[in-house]
Scaffold this motif. Structure first.
Motif, PDB file in Angstrom:
ATOM      1  N   TYR A   2      30.993  15.729 -27.609  1.00 28.08           N
ATOM      2  CA  TYR A   2      30.176  16.973 -27.177  1.00 28.08           C
ATOM      3  C   TYR A   2      29.263  17.269 -28.475  1.00 28.08           C
ATOM      4  N   ILE A   3      28.274  17.876 -28.143  1.00 25.72           N
ATOM      5  CA  ILE A   3      27.422  18.264 -29.225  1.00 25.72           C
ATOM      6  C   ILE A   3      26.943  19.526 -29.111  1.00 25.72           C
ATOM      7  N   HIS A   4      27.013  20.301 -30.410  1.00 24.77           N
ATOM      8  CA  HIS A   4      26.907  21.847 -30.309  1.00 24.77           C
ATOM      9  C   HIS A   4      25.107  21.952 -30.378  1.00 24.77           C
ATOM     10  N   ILE A   5      24.692  22.668 -29.174  1.00 27.70           N
ATOM     11  CA  ILE A   5      23.218  22.753 -29.308  1.00 27.70           C
ATOM     12  C   ILE A   5      22.785  24.214 -29.711  1.00 27.70           C
ATOM     13  N   GLY A   6      23.659  24.896 -29.965  1.00 24.26           N
ATOM     14  CA  GLY A   6      23.149  26.344 -30.506  1.00 24.26           C
ATOM     15  C   GLY A   6      23.882  27.410 -29.599  1.00 24.26           C
ATOM     16  N   GLU A   7      23.962  28.630 -30.309  1.00 21.17           N
ATOM     17  CA  GLU A   7      24.715  29.681 -29.553  1.00 21.17           C
ATOM     18  C   GLU A   7      26.335  29.250 -29.774  1.00 21.17           C
ATOM     19  N   ASP A   8      27.017  29.221 -28.676  1.00 24.42           N
ATOM     20  CA  ASP A   8      28.308  28.737 -28.467  1.00 24.42           C
ATOM     21  C   ASP A   8      28.283  27.706 -27.485  1.00 24.42           C
ATOM     22  N   LEU A   9      27.290  26.926 -27.181  1.00 25.44           N
ATOM     23  CA  LEU A   9      27.142  25.960 -26.259  1.00 25.44           C
ATOM     24  C   LEU A   9      27.506  24.425 -26.829  1.00 25.44           C
ATOM     25  N   ASN A  10      28.167  23.816 -26.251  1.00 26.78           N
ATOM     26  CA  ASN A  10      28.599  22.408 -26.521  1.00 26.78           C
ATOM     27  C   ASN A  10      28.250  21.766 -25.248  1.00 26.78           C
ATOM     28  N   SER A  46      17.767  30.390 -28.255  1.00 26.97           N
ATOM     29  CA  SER A  46      17.371  30.936 -29.522  1.00 26.97           C
ATOM     30  C   SER A  46      16.819  32.138 -29.560  1.00 26.97           C
ATOM     31  N   LYS A  47      17.334  33.212 -30.603  1.00 21.59           N
ATOM     32  CA  LYS A  47      16.763  34.379 -30.539  1.00 21.59           C
ATOM     33  C   LYS A  47      15.628  34.358 -31.431  1.00 21.59           C
ATOM     34  N   ASN A  48      15.292  33.345 -32.367  1.00 20.44           N
ATOM     35  CA  ASN A  48      13.787  33.229 -32.712  1.00 20.44           C
ATOM     36  C   ASN A  48      13.069  31.844 -32.026  1.00 20.44           C
ATOM     37  N   PRO A  49      11.889  31.723 -32.517  1.00 22.61           N
ATOM     38  CA  PRO A  49      11.216  30.629 -31.623  1.00 22.61           C
ATOM     39  C   PRO A  49      12.448  29.399 -31.731  1.00 22.61           C
ATOM     40  N   PHE A  50      12.122  28.595 -30.618  1.00 23.65           N
ATOM     41  CA  PHE A  50      13.082  27.534 -30.677  1.00 23.65           C
ATOM     42  C   PHE A  50      12.430  26.206 -31.423  1.00 23.65           C
ATOM     43  N   LYS A  51      13.358  25.540 -31.751  1.00 24.27           N
ATOM     44  CA  LYS A  51      12.962  24.311 -32.529  1.00 24.27           C
ATOM     45  C   LYS A  51      13.236  22.826 -31.967  1.00 24.27           C
ATOM     46  N   SER A  52      13.622  22.907 -30.707  1.00 26.03           N
ATOM     47  CA  SER A  52      13.973  21.811 -29.721  1.00 26.03           C
ATOM     48  C   SER A  52      13.997  21.955 -28.403  1.00 26.03           C
ATOM     49  N   VAL A  53      13.820  20.926 -27.526  1.00 30.02           N
ATOM     50  CA  VAL A  53      13.961  21.103 -26.170  1.00 30.02           C
ATOM     51  C   VAL A  53      15.115  19.904 -25.839  1.00 30.02           C
ATOM     52  N   VAL A  54      16.090  20.426 -25.093  1.00 31.96           N
ATOM     53  CA  VAL A  54      17.201  19.349 -25.019  1.00 31.96           C
ATOM     54  C   VAL A  54      17.299  19.367 -23.205  1.00 31.96           C
ATOM     55  N   ILE A  55      16.810  18.078 -22.666  1.00 29.35           N
ATOM     56  CA  ILE A  55      17.037  18.054 -21.162  1.00 29.35           C
ATOM     57  C   ILE A  55      18.005  17.386 -20.944  1.00 29.35           C
ATOM     58  N   THR A  56      18.921  18.048 -19.846  1.00 33.98           N
ATOM     59  CA  THR A  56      19.937  17.164 -19.136  1.00 33.98           C
ATOM     60  C   THR A  56      19.460  17.113 -17.624  1.00 33.98           C
ATOM     61  N   SER A  57      20.391  16.580 -16.909  1.00 36.22           N
ATOM     62  CA  SER A  57      19.854  16.364 -15.437  1.00 36.22           C
ATOM     63  C   SER A  57      20.105  17.648 -14.681  1.00 36.22           C
ATOM     64  N   ASP A  58      20.675  18.541 -14.987  1.00 38.08           N
ATOM     65  CA  ASP A  58      20.736  20.015 -14.520  1.00 38.08           C
ATOM     66  C   ASP A  58      20.182  21.268 -15.004  1.00 38.08           C
ATOM     67  N   LYS A  59      19.898  21.171 -16.386  1.00 38.68           N
ATOM     68  CA  LYS A  59      19.533  22.156 -17.267  1.00 38.68           C
ATOM     69  C   LYS A  59      18.459  21.664 -18.166  1.00 38.68           C
ATOM     70  N   ILE A  60      17.596  22.605 -18.660  1.00 34.53           N
ATOM     71  CA  ILE A  60      16.798  22.668 -20.040  1.00 34.53           C
ATOM     72  C   ILE A  60      17.175  23.632 -20.642  1.00 34.53           C
ATOM     73  N   TYR A  61      17.614  23.184 -21.987  1.00 34.90           N
ATOM     74  CA  TYR A  61      17.716  24.200 -23.050  1.00 34.90           C
ATOM     75  C   TYR A  61      16.825  23.987 -24.198  1.00 34.90           C
ATOM     76  N   LEU A  62      16.402  25.366 -24.621  1.00 40.89           N
ATOM     77  CA  LEU A  62      15.595  25.468 -25.883  1.00 40.89           C
ATOM     78  C   LEU A  62      16.570  25.854 -26.955  1.00 40.89           C
ATOM     79  N   SER A  63      16.476  25.060 -27.971  1.00 40.65           N
ATOM     80  CA  SER A  63      17.609  25.028 -28.924  1.00 40.65           C
ATOM     81  C   SER A  63      16.997  25.548 -30.101  1.00 40.65           C
ATOM     82  N   PRO A  64      17.855  26.429 -31.036  1.00 39.86           N
ATOM     83  CA  PRO A  64      17.364  26.891 -32.269  1.00 39.86           C
ATOM     84  C   PRO A  64      17.779  25.723 -33.281  1.00 39.86           C
TER      85      PRO A  64
END
Length: 81
Positions: A2-10, A46-64
């Motif tokens: 598992y990879i932590h990608i921001g907030e409390d999300l792995n 991200s509460k601030n501007p995001f730093k990366s975009v993580v694309i999975t098969s079902d969601k797209i995350y804007l990560s800090p």
């Protein structure tokens, strides 16, 4: 693993299709169009501007978290599945 990608999300490393840095995502017309077409699947972590975009098969995350940091985390072998 598992990879932590921001907030409390792995998320599972094997579920990740792509990790893009903010500049690559913003400078590509195709990526911007993809994000626009899938805006119902975009989750901003991200509460601030995001730093990366993580694309999975079902969601797209804007990560800090920067894409380089996420890459390092994905290469760690001691994280459990």
């Amino acid at each position: 693993m598992y990879i932590h990608i921001g907030e409390d999300l792995n998320i599972r490393a094997r579920d990740i299709i792509s990790i893009l840095d903010k500049e690559s995502a913003k400078s590509s017309v195709m990526v911007e169009e993809f994000l626009h077409q899938h805006e119902d699947k975009v989750i901003n972590l991200s509460k601030n501007p995001f730093k990366s975009v993580v694309i999975t098969s079902d969601k797209i995350y804007l990560s800090p978290i920067a894409s380089g940091t996420l890459k390092k985390r994905s290469s760690q072998k001691n994280l459990s599945d």
